[in-house]
Design a protein around this motif. Sequence first.
Motif, PDB file in Angstrom:
ATOM      1  N   ALA A 140      -3.507   0.244   3.213  1.00  0.00           N
ATOM      2  CA  ALA A 140      -4.196   1.515   3.422  1.00  0.00           C
ATOM      3  C   ALA A 140      -4.870   2.005   2.147  1.00  0.00           C
ATOM      4  CB  ALA A 140      -3.218   2.561   3.923  1.00  0.00           C
ATOM      5  N   VAL A 141      -6.144   2.354   2.261  1.00  0.00           N
ATOM      6  CA  VAL A 141      -6.934   2.886   1.151  1.00  0.00           C
ATOM      7  C   VAL A 141      -6.807   4.408   1.145  1.00  0.00           C
ATOM      8  CG1 VAL A 141      -9.273   3.213   0.263  1.00  0.00           C
ATOM      9  CG2 VAL A 141      -8.563   0.969   1.126  1.00  0.00           C
ATOM     10  N   ASP A 169      -2.993   0.243  -0.925  1.00  0.00           N
ATOM     11  CA  ASP A 169      -4.038  -0.542  -1.568  1.00  0.00           C
ATOM     12  C   ASP A 169      -4.271  -0.040  -2.993  1.00  0.00           C
ATOM     13  OD1 ASP A 169      -5.931  -2.629  -1.514  1.00  0.00           O
ATOM     14  OD2 ASP A 169      -7.540  -1.186  -1.189  1.00  0.00           O
ATOM     15  N   GLY A 170      -4.554  -0.965  -3.903  1.00  0.00           N
ATOM     16  CA  GLY A 170      -4.853  -0.606  -5.282  1.00  0.00           C
ATOM     17  C   GLY A 170      -4.068  -1.457  -6.262  1.00  0.00           C
ATOM     18  N   GLY A 184     -12.764  -4.365  -4.780  1.00  0.00           N
ATOM     19  CA  GLY A 184     -13.296  -4.248  -6.131  1.00  0.00           C
ATOM     20  C   GLY A 184     -13.816  -2.873  -6.493  1.00  0.00           C
ATOM     21  N   ARG A 185     -13.795  -1.945  -5.531  1.00  0.00           N
ATOM     22  CA  ARG A 185     -14.285  -0.593  -5.792  1.00  0.00           C
ATOM     23  C   ARG A 185     -13.334   0.140  -6.728  1.00  0.00           C
ATOM     24  NH1 ARG A 185     -13.675   4.020  -2.165  1.00  0.00           N
ATOM     25  NH2 ARG A 185     -12.768   2.507  -0.715  1.00  0.00           N
ATOM     26  N   PRO A 186     -13.839   0.739  -7.824  1.00  0.00           N
ATOM     27  CA  PRO A 186     -12.959   1.456  -8.754  1.00  0.00           C
ATOM     28  C   PRO A 186     -12.288   2.642  -8.078  1.00  0.00           C
ATOM     29  CG  PRO A 186     -15.105   1.038  -9.750  1.00  0.00           C
ATOM     30  CD  PRO A 186     -15.242   0.707  -8.294  1.00  0.00           C
ATOM     31  N   ASP A 205       1.739  -3.758 -11.380  1.00  0.00           N
ATOM     32  CA  ASP A 205       0.294  -3.747 -11.157  1.00  0.00           C
ATOM     33  C   ASP A 205      -0.112  -3.268  -9.774  1.00  0.00           C
ATOM     34  OD1 ASP A 205      -0.188  -4.846 -13.721  1.00  0.00           O
ATOM     35  OD2 ASP A 205       0.219  -6.864 -12.952  1.00  0.00           O
ATOM     36  N   TYR A 206       0.835  -2.757  -8.978  1.00  0.00           N
ATOM     37  CA  TYR A 206       0.535  -2.433  -7.593  1.00  0.00           C
ATOM     38  C   TYR A 206       1.036  -1.033  -7.252  1.00  0.00           C
ATOM     39  CZ  TYR A 206      -0.331  -7.388  -7.696  1.00  0.00           C
ATOM     40  OH  TYR A 206      -0.817  -8.610  -8.040  1.00  0.00           O
ATOM     41  N   ILE A 207       0.397  -0.390  -6.276  1.00  0.00           N
ATOM     42  CA  ILE A 207       0.706   1.004  -5.954  1.00  0.00           C
ATOM     43  C   ILE A 207       1.755   1.096  -4.854  1.00  0.00           C
ATOM     44  CG2 ILE A 207      -0.236   3.134  -4.977  1.00  0.00           C
ATOM     45  CD1 ILE A 207      -2.791   2.605  -6.480  1.00  0.00           C
ATOM     46  N   VAL A 208       2.761   1.909  -5.108  1.00  0.00           N
ATOM     47  CA  VAL A 208       3.821   2.182  -4.138  1.00  0.00           C
ATOM     48  C   VAL A 208       3.898   3.685  -3.927  1.00  0.00           C
ATOM     49  CG1 VAL A 208       6.305   2.071  -3.684  1.00  0.00           C
ATOM     50  CG2 VAL A 208       5.170   0.160  -4.836  1.00  0.00           C
ATOM     51  N   ALA A 209       3.845   4.121  -2.682  1.00  0.00           N
ATOM     52  CA  ALA A 209       4.097   5.522  -2.352  1.00  0.00           C
ATOM     53  C   ALA A 209       5.603   5.718  -2.324  1.00  0.00           C
ATOM     54  CB  ALA A 209       3.489   5.879  -0.995  1.00  0.00           C
ATOM     55  N   SER A 210       6.097   6.559  -3.225  1.00  0.00           N
ATOM     56  CA  SER A 210       7.537   6.730  -3.383  1.00  0.00           C
ATOM     57  C   SER A 210       8.179   7.339  -2.143  1.00  0.00           C
ATOM     58  CB  SER A 210       7.824   7.616  -4.600  1.00  0.00           C
ATOM     59  OG  SER A 210       7.289   7.056  -5.781  1.00  0.00           O
TER      60      SER A 210
END
Length: 235
Positions: A140-141, A169-170, A184-186, A205-210
């Motif tokens: 999910a973005v 995502d990220g 690749g979008r910033p 290096d990866y995003i986690v929603a706590s």
Amino acid sequence: MIRTLLFLCLVHYAPAWINTGFGVKWKSFDDVLVSKSFMFEITNVYKSTRCVLLCLQNESCVSVFYRRQHRRCQFHDVLFMSPEDGEQENGTMYYSLTTGDCVPGYIHNRLLNICYQLHLDKISYDDALADCTSRGEHFAVIDNADKQNHVVKQIKSSSAARTFSYFLDGSDAANEGQWVFHDGRPMTYFAWRSGNPTGSAGEKDYIVASKLDNAFLWRDGRQTEEKNYICQKDL
């Protein structure tokens, strides 16, 4: 092959077509009403299909209860997943709304143009991403505060979902500190919790929603961690 537990798919449903969209009837919610966090109600409604049509006409509406004995439609901007979160009310029927290319069983927020599904099986980043991509999807973005707030509200709406952390995502795996989406979008919007990102080069290096106790704010996580995840289908 990865064996995933798709919680939404465990709930039996059947479609009822209405104009350009359709209502997905969640049979496990028959005679169950979740009364919390509804947007509004409309009275003097004699058919459930009328509730679905009214939901379709309101872009904020994601799901609707038809309270047959009271002839009321109760509208929500989230999709409930846990019947045990409700109370018994005879004759109640529950529908989620689907339009366009968002398939049944997914959460469709038309205002935000996002179609996604919560996955409540705890697996590694690589396995979770592989499951999303196997259906032509991605994590999910979350690129603005409205999406963050909606997804958090959606997670919190069901007891089966709100006790977990989720991969989103990220990543800054390519260049430390330069966070980008899968295409690749910033990234320009972030919902980091205090002290994050930690800036551990090559490690997180990866995003986690706590979890709920951290208000589902973000942290940077490792690829080897096992979390739940959210897949998004592009529309």
